[in-house]
Write a protein that holds these residues in place. Structure first.
Motif, mmCIF file in Angstrom:
data_model
loop_
_atom_site.group_PDB
_atom_site.id
_atom_site.type_symbol
_atom_site.label_atom_id
_atom_site.label_comp_id
_atom_site.label_asym_id
_atom_site.label_seq_id
_atom_site.Cartn_x
_atom_site.Cartn_y
_atom_site.Cartn_z
ATOM 1 N N MET A 30 -12.934 -38.418 15.153
ATOM 2 C CA MET A 30 -12.988 -37.463 14.067
ATOM 3 C C MET A 30 -14.176 -37.806 13.188
ATOM 4 S SD MET A 30 -10.167 -36.922 11.130
ATOM 5 C CE MET A 30 -10.588 -36.031 9.688
ATOM 6 N N LYS A 31 -14.992 -36.822 12.934
ATOM 7 C CA LYS A 31 -16.136 -37.013 12.065
ATOM 8 C C LYS A 31 -15.907 -36.177 10.805
ATOM 9 C CE LYS A 31 -21.119 -36.872 11.964
ATOM 10 N NZ LYS A 31 -22.336 -36.663 12.745
ATOM 11 N N ILE A 32 -15.996 -36.825 9.653
ATOM 12 C CA ILE A 32 -15.806 -36.125 8.389
ATOM 13 C C ILE A 32 -17.102 -35.374 8.077
ATOM 14 C CG2 ILE A 32 -15.296 -36.369 5.930
ATOM 15 C CD1 ILE A 32 -12.968 -37.203 7.725
ATOM 16 N N SER A 33 -16.987 -34.070 7.852
ATOM 17 C CA SER A 33 -18.161 -33.234 7.580
ATOM 18 C C SER A 33 -18.563 -33.330 6.110
ATOM 19 C CB SER A 33 -17.844 -31.780 7.933
ATOM 20 O OG SER A 33 -16.943 -31.235 6.980
ATOM 21 N N THR A 34 -19.599 -32.583 5.752
ATOM 22 C CA THR A 34 -20.031 -32.550 4.348
ATOM 23 C C THR A 34 -18.932 -31.984 3.463
ATOM 24 O OG1 THR A 34 -21.092 -30.390 4.656
ATOM 25 C CG2 THR A 34 -22.487 -32.358 4.876
ATOM 26 N N LYS A 35 -18.056 -31.147 4.018
ATOM 27 C CA LYS A 35 -16.947 -30.624 3.205
ATOM 28 C C LYS A 35 -16.103 -31.764 2.671
ATOM 29 C CE LYS A 35 -14.759 -27.472 5.670
ATOM 30 N NZ LYS A 35 -14.232 -26.300 6.353
ATOM 31 N N GLY A 36 -15.707 -32.659 3.531
ATOM 32 C CA GLY A 36 -14.890 -33.796 3.114
ATOM 33 C C GLY A 36 -15.652 -34.762 2.224
ATOM 34 N N ARG A 37 -16.885 -35.062 2.592
ATOM 35 C CA ARG A 37 -17.676 -36.025 1.825
ATOM 36 C C ARG A 37 -18.011 -35.490 0.437
ATOM 37 N NH1 ARG A 37 -21.527 -35.992 6.051
ATOM 38 N NH2 ARG A 37 -23.151 -36.285 4.496
ATOM 39 N N TYR A 38 -18.460 -34.250 0.354
ATOM 40 C CA TYR A 38 -18.801 -33.678 -0.953
ATOM 41 C C TYR A 38 -17.543 -33.400 -1.774
ATOM 42 C CZ TYR A 38 -23.534 -32.903 0.916
ATOM 43 O OH TYR A 38 -24.782 -33.055 1.456
ATOM 44 N N GLY A 39 -16.450 -33.061 -1.082
ATOM 45 C CA GLY A 39 -15.183 -32.875 -1.780
ATOM 46 C C GLY A 39 -14.730 -34.154 -2.454
ATOM 47 N N LEU A 40 -14.888 -35.285 -1.768
ATOM 48 C CA LEU A 40 -14.565 -36.570 -2.387
ATOM 49 C C LEU A 40 -15.503 -36.857 -3.553
ATOM 50 C CD1 LEU A 40 -13.647 -39.034 0.518
ATOM 51 C CD2 LEU A 40 -12.217 -38.318 -1.395
ATOM 52 N N THR A 41 -16.766 -36.456 -3.427
ATOM 53 C CA THR A 41 -17.715 -36.634 -4.534
ATOM 54 C C THR A 41 -17.241 -35.874 -5.767
ATOM 55 O OG1 THR A 41 -19.581 -36.957 -3.019
ATOM 56 C CG2 THR A 41 -20.113 -36.269 -5.266
ATOM 57 N N ILE A 42 -16.844 -34.625 -5.582
ATOM 58 C CA ILE A 42 -16.329 -33.813 -6.696
ATOM 59 C C ILE A 42 -15.133 -34.517 -7.334
ATOM 60 C CG2 ILE A 42 -15.132 -31.671 -7.329
ATOM 61 C CD1 ILE A 42 -16.710 -30.293 -5.045
ATOM 62 N N MET A 43 -14.192 -34.910 -6.498
ATOM 63 C CA MET A 43 -12.954 -35.501 -7.002
ATOM 64 C C MET A 43 -13.198 -36.839 -7.695
ATOM 65 S SD MET A 43 -10.681 -33.235 -6.384
ATOM 66 C CE MET A 43 -9.087 -34.039 -6.453
ATOM 67 N N MET A 44 -14.124 -37.625 -7.190
ATOM 68 C CA MET A 44 -14.447 -38.906 -7.830
ATOM 69 C C MET A 44 -15.104 -38.681 -9.190
ATOM 70 S SD MET A 44 -15.682 -41.090 -4.494
ATOM 71 C CE MET A 44 -16.264 -42.496 -5.457
ATOM 72 N N GLU A 45 -15.956 -37.669 -9.296
ATOM 73 C CA GLU A 45 -16.574 -37.351 -10.590
ATOM 74 C C GLU A 45 -15.514 -36.904 -11.590
ATOM 75 O OE1 GLU A 45 -19.580 -37.567 -12.086
ATOM 76 O OE2 GLU A 45 -20.241 -38.709 -10.344
ATOM 77 N N LEU A 46 -14.591 -36.064 -11.140
ATOM 78 C CA LEU A 46 -13.521 -35.618 -12.035
ATOM 79 C C LEU A 46 -12.624 -36.789 -12.424
ATOM 80 C CD1 LEU A 46 -12.524 -32.188 -10.412
ATOM 81 C CD2 LEU A 46 -14.096 -32.614 -12.318
ATOM 82 N N ALA A 47 -12.398 -37.701 -11.492
ATOM 83 C CA ALA A 47 -11.580 -38.883 -11.795
ATOM 84 C C ALA A 47 -12.277 -39.775 -12.815
ATOM 85 C CB ALA A 47 -11.286 -39.661 -10.516
ATOM 86 N N THR A 48 -13.580 -39.929 -12.666
ATOM 87 C CA THR A 48 -14.351 -40.752 -13.601
ATOM 88 C C THR A 48 -14.284 -40.191 -15.014
ATOM 89 O OG1 THR A 48 -15.858 -41.408 -11.835
ATOM 90 C CG2 THR A 48 -16.661 -41.670 -14.084
#
Length: 139
Positions: A1-19
């Motif tokens: 399974m390869k995580i696409s930009t959807k998953g990677r950028y989605g985590l970026t969004i969520m990490m920024e909101l968490a911060t």
């Protein structure tokens, strides 16, 4: 399974909101600028996150997005499943060989365990302690 930009950028969004949790709404524009990403693409990613109840949208001049719950209560697995779908390295349901099927199940379960046990809080508070657990596998 390869995580696409959807998953990677989605985590970026969520990490920024968490911060920025507790500081009020964060605009996608500010996230896009900080990480040099397409704001339009982030808009496409935040919609399923909102529909899944992971983020809330705030309208208005100072609007944006906030996490719907604390960073400790949202796992990387929650985000990846919303944006990427079920976690599975292969479609092993059609596998005839029980040994290979067991291998695919164990791989799937291992990936899911890591994603589900890693919260947004863990990701934003990650400290590289110099532990080098890199293994080299030759096939």
């Amino acid at each position: 399974m390869k995580i696409s930009t959807k998953g990677r950028y989605g985590l970026t969004i969520m990490m920024e909101l968490a911060t920025r949790f507790g500081e009020g709404p964060t605009s996608l524009k500010s996230i896009a600028e900080k990480h040099q990403l397409s704001e339009h693409y982030l808009e496409q990613l935040v919609a399923p996150l909102r529909n899944a109840g992971l983020v809330k949208s705030i309208r208005g001049a100072y609007g944006g997005y906030i996490l719907s719950k604390a960073a400790e209560d949202i796992s990387a697995g929650d985000v990846i499943r919303v944006l990427e779908g079920p976690i599975s390295p292969v479609d092993f349901t059609e596998e005839d060989d029980p040994a290979k099927r067991d291998l695919w199940v164990r791989i799937r379960d291992s990936i899911a365990e890591v994603l589900d046990s890693t919260t947004l809080y863990d990701l934003i508070n990650y400290k590289d302690e110099g532990i080098n657990d890199n293994y080299m596998f030759y096939i």
